[in-house]
Design a protein around this motif. Structure first.
Motif, PDB file in Angstrom:
ATOM      1  N   SER A 161       0.838  -1.215   0.000  1.00  7.08           N
ATOM      2  CA  SER A 161       0.000   0.000   0.000  1.00  7.08           C
ATOM      3  C   SER A 161       0.868   1.257   0.000  1.00  7.08           C
ATOM      4  O   SER A 161       0.530   2.241  -0.647  1.00  7.08           O
ATOM      5  CB  SER A 161      -0.978  -0.003   1.174  1.00  7.08           C
ATOM      6  N   LEU A 206      -1.513   3.669  -1.926  1.00  8.42           N
ATOM      7  CA  LEU A 206      -2.923   3.388  -1.615  1.00  8.42           C
ATOM      8  C   LEU A 206      -3.202   3.896  -0.193  1.00  8.42           C
ATOM      9  O   LEU A 206      -3.155   3.147   0.780  1.00  8.42           O
ATOM     10  CB  LEU A 206      -3.205   1.886  -1.730  1.00  8.42           C
ATOM     11  N   THR A 207      -3.500   5.191  -0.109  1.00 11.07           N
ATOM     12  CA  THR A 207      -3.543   5.848   1.201  1.00 11.07           C
ATOM     13  C   THR A 207      -4.739   5.436   2.053  1.00 11.07           C
ATOM     14  O   THR A 207      -4.754   5.689   3.249  1.00 11.07           O
ATOM     15  CB  THR A 207      -3.534   7.379   1.037  1.00 11.07           C
ATOM     16  N   SER A 208      -5.753   4.816   1.435  1.00 10.46           N
ATOM     17  CA  SER A 208      -6.910   4.431   2.248  1.00 10.46           C
ATOM     18  C   SER A 208      -6.695   3.079   2.937  1.00 10.46           C
ATOM     19  O   SER A 208      -7.557   2.602   3.668  1.00 10.46           O
ATOM     20  CB  SER A 208      -8.174   4.395   1.393  1.00 10.46           C
ATOM     21  N   ALA A 209      -5.521   2.465   2.692  1.00 11.46           N
ATOM     22  CA  ALA A 209      -5.272   1.128   3.253  1.00 11.46           C
ATOM     23  C   ALA A 209      -5.042   1.158   4.764  1.00 11.46           C
ATOM     24  O   ALA A 209      -5.272   0.168   5.449  1.00 11.46           O
ATOM     25  CB  ALA A 209      -4.080   0.482   2.559  1.00 11.46           C
ATOM     26  N   ASP A 256      -4.345   4.115   8.405  1.00  8.77           N
ATOM     27  CA  ASP A 256      -4.357   5.476   8.942  1.00  8.77           C
ATOM     28  C   ASP A 256      -3.047   6.184   8.567  1.00  8.77           C
ATOM     29  O   ASP A 256      -1.965   5.726   8.954  1.00  8.77           O
ATOM     30  CB  ASP A 256      -4.510   5.388  10.466  1.00  8.77           C
ATOM     31  N   GLN A 257      -3.133   7.275   7.831  1.00 10.41           N
ATOM     32  CA  GLN A 257      -1.931   7.958   7.345  1.00 10.41           C
ATOM     33  C   GLN A 257      -1.268   8.831   8.409  1.00 10.41           C
ATOM     34  O   GLN A 257      -0.169   9.323   8.205  1.00 10.41           O
ATOM     35  CB  GLN A 257      -2.278   8.812   6.112  1.00 10.41           C
ATOM     36  N   LEU A 276      -6.434  -4.121  -0.963  1.00  8.28           N
ATOM     37  CA  LEU A 276      -6.441  -3.110  -2.028  1.00  8.28           C
ATOM     38  C   LEU A 276      -5.388  -3.380  -3.093  1.00  8.28           C
ATOM     39  O   LEU A 276      -5.600  -3.088  -4.269  1.00  8.28           O
ATOM     40  CB  LEU A 276      -6.213  -1.721  -1.428  1.00  8.28           C
TER      41      LEU A 276
END
Ligand SMILES: [Cu+2]
Length: 621
Positions: A449, A454-457, A459-460, A610
């Motif tokens: 990710s 894939l930033t929605s994978a 918590d950033q 993802l």
């Protein structure tokens, strides 16, 4: 490196790089050839076809132009019935073996393991503990971090270089599969034609583990229940997968008044003790690895002193001991001399430290070939030191220093992270948390990710770099609530990172536990241990001169441990407590560094979540 000057009688003399001679008494070395025994499966008939299958299954060696080899293994993971401590149970096995087969390789070799998941309802991965995976972060074998779990029926190929000689092991890193028995040894010898730093006549491997009769599936449910049901102490300690439950080998010496009767063995039982066959007046190397789920251990050989020479694949400044502590995730090599009365045999005993022991000692036998193997030792097994004698454990840990001439840590750090270890609650569930975050792993492996943005994978937001300085580590948390989190510490590539692990009181008053922390992808320097909360005054206590390189280090109750490493290996790496139930309850963090430098990740590592969707879309276009 250094040279051992051997004499028939007297201390061992070690010559270091500066040509200074240091002696470290107590054992008398004897120059001889290194004898390494290779185990071969008994009764295998080598007809040509079987011979080919044998080569394929147990190691096909392809020599490259540089003399290093690719060593191929074909493994199948499955459950099977087995009686590790004389009681039949279900264990995880590799090719029908428990513990799994020992991998033997040389530094510089490439190990290739074709791992097929034969489990019916669970995924599986295998982590190569202590191997840094330089350039191959996708082969680290951590589910949700470096790869997707391998589905039932599927095969994943682990291909990685074993770059450094040393004592390592491998184990499951998905759910609590390590507790179910998914483990084995990985021994890396020095490169062909090179000599080891010390001389010995033969070597033995001991893989230590702890064993519960309750299935791991039930253990996982217990730990995740509300209220949590603690799994308790292990029923047995296993040495190379063998222990004894409800009987004792040392009945003749039982001074503790235990009512256990003597174990009776014909010799071929799955729980019959290990016997190490030795010649008198020789020097042996004992490689010891601990893959326990919970227990901190201490090992001793009756009447024999040992010299510590290696830890986690790194050479130590040699020092002599009567016994040594070993925490889950650690490995050691010790040398010992068979200089005792050769008409006796001796016990090798392993007992529990750091928790009130409710598990009998694990025992193996050191058999002098001058007498019969069936003769039980005349002396009682060495007593394990008092479980809560932490001063003794600390004194041992502080003696572990790098061999002179070993790489030194950078003098300054670029970033320092404080990690507070606490036991907490979330909606009544018992958890372990780091800076008040209890780790829950995402469905998409971080390595994929992050690499593919894939930033929605997950918590950033980064988890906290530290904790409030008013936190009282001597009392149960005043607010025991914590949160789940799957954020990542993004570490700049090529920087020096300090981590201060800070222990604290658990949920119950006057309880603080031992936690052995293990870092993936790197070795770190252990700069020191201290009492209480780390403060500015502790700065000058840090050892920058000769700290040992390790991949696992312990934090003592109510204390701190400081370590330093360089982010020189692009990838996403777990850093966690090696106690299996603690990791299950969230005791870990994730470090990511230089992921943009990671080469092509094999699709098979990313076939879930993802990244799985991403790959499917790419194939359709
Ligand atoms: Cu722990």
């Amino acid at each position: 490196m250094f040279i051992v000057y051997a004499k028939l009688v007297g201390p061992i003399f070690v010559k270091n790089r500066e040509n200074k001679i240091e002696s470290f008494s107590t054992i008398d070395p004897f120059i001889s050839l290194v004898i390494t025994s290779m185990a071969t499966p008994r009764g295998l008939i080598l007809t040509p076809l079987y011979f080919l299958i044998y080569l394929w299954c147990f190691g096909v060696f392809v020599t490259s132009a540089w003399g290093s080899k690719a060593r191929h293994f074909k493994w199948e993971v499955d459950y099977m019935y087995h009686a590790p401590d004389c009681l039949e149970n279900v264990v995880m096995a590799i090719n029908g073996q428990f513990p799994g087969p020992t991998i033997k390789a040389r530094a510089g070799d490439t190990v290739v393991v074709h791992l097929t998941n034969k489990l019916h309802t669970e995924g599986v991965v295998i982590h190569w503990h202590g191997i840094r995976q330089l350039g191959t972060p996708w082969a680290d074998g951590t589910a949700s971090i470096s790869q997707c779990a391998i589905n039932p029926g599927e095969t994943f190929v682990y291909r990685f270089k074993v770059d450094k000689a040393g004592t390592y092991f491998y184990h499951g890193h998905y759910g609590m599969q390590r507790s179910a028995g998914l483990y084995g040894l990985l021994i890396v010898d020095v490169e062909e034609g090179k000599k080891e730093n010390f001389l010995y006549d033969g070597e033995f491997n001991l893989l230590l583990s702890d064993w519960w009769h309750k299935s791991v599936r039930e253990q996982e449910v217990d730990l995740s229940a509300n209220p949590m049901r603690w799994i308790g102490e292990p029923q047995s300690l296993l040495i190379n997968g063998r222990g004894q439950y409800n009987c004792t080998l040392a009945a003749a010496h039982d001074s503790n008044g235990s009512s256990l009767s003597a174990c009776k063995f014909r010799g071929n039982e799955q729980c019959a003790p290990n016997i190490l066959h030795v010649q008198p007046n020789k020097t042996y190397r004992l490689r010891v690895a601990s893959t326990t789920a919970l227990a901190s251990l201490n090992l001793a050989i009756g009447n024999h002193k040992m010299v510590m020479v290696e830890a986690d694949g790194n050479y130590l400044q040699p020092f002599s001991v009567n016994d040594f502590d070993i925490y889950s995730g650690e490995t050691y090599s010790v040398l010992f001399r068979t200089d005792q009365n050769p008409s006796n045999n001796y016990w090798i005993s392993v007992g529990v430290r750091g928790r009130e022991p409710k598990t009998p000692q694990g025992l193996a036998i050191l058999h002098y070939k001058s007498t019969t193997a069936s003769k039980l030792p005349t002396l009682p097994p060495p007593r394990t030191p008092q479980w809560n004698d932490y001063a003794r454990s600390k004194s041992f840990s502080n003696k572990i220093l790098a061999l002179s001439g070993s790489p030194r840590p950078p003098t300054n750090y670029n970033r320092r992270i404080f990690l507070l270890n606490t036991q907490n609650r979330i909606d009544g569930y018992t958890k372990w948390a780091i800076n008040n975050v209890s780790l829950t792993l995402p469905t998409t492996p971080y390595l994929g990710s992050i690499k593919h943005g894939l930033t929605s994978a997950f918590d950033q937001k980064s988890p906290p770099n530290t904790f409030v300085n008013t936190y009282d580590i001597t009392r149960p948390p005043s607010n025991p609530n914590t949160t789940y989190g799957n954020g990542v510490y993004k570490l700049e590539f090529g920087k020096t990172i300090d981590v201060i692990l800070q222990n604290a009181n658990a949920l119950n008053a006057n309880v603080s536990e031992i936690h052995p922390w293990h870092l993936h992808g790197h070795d770190f320097w252990v700069l020191g241990y201290g009492e209480g909360k780390f403060s500015k005054n502790d700065e000058k206590k840090l050892n920058l001169k000769n700290p040992p390189l390790r991949n696992t280090v312990v934090i003592f109750p109510y204390g701190w441990t400081a370590l330093r490493f360089v982010t020189d290996n692009p990838g996403v790496w777990a850093f966690h407590c090696h106690i299996e139930p603690h990791l299950h309850m969230g005791m870990g963090v994730v470090f990511a560094s230089g992921v943009h430098l990671v080469g092509k990740i094999p699709d098979e590592a990313l076939s879930c979540g993802l990244t799985g969707k991403m790959l499917k879309n790419e194939n359709h276009n």
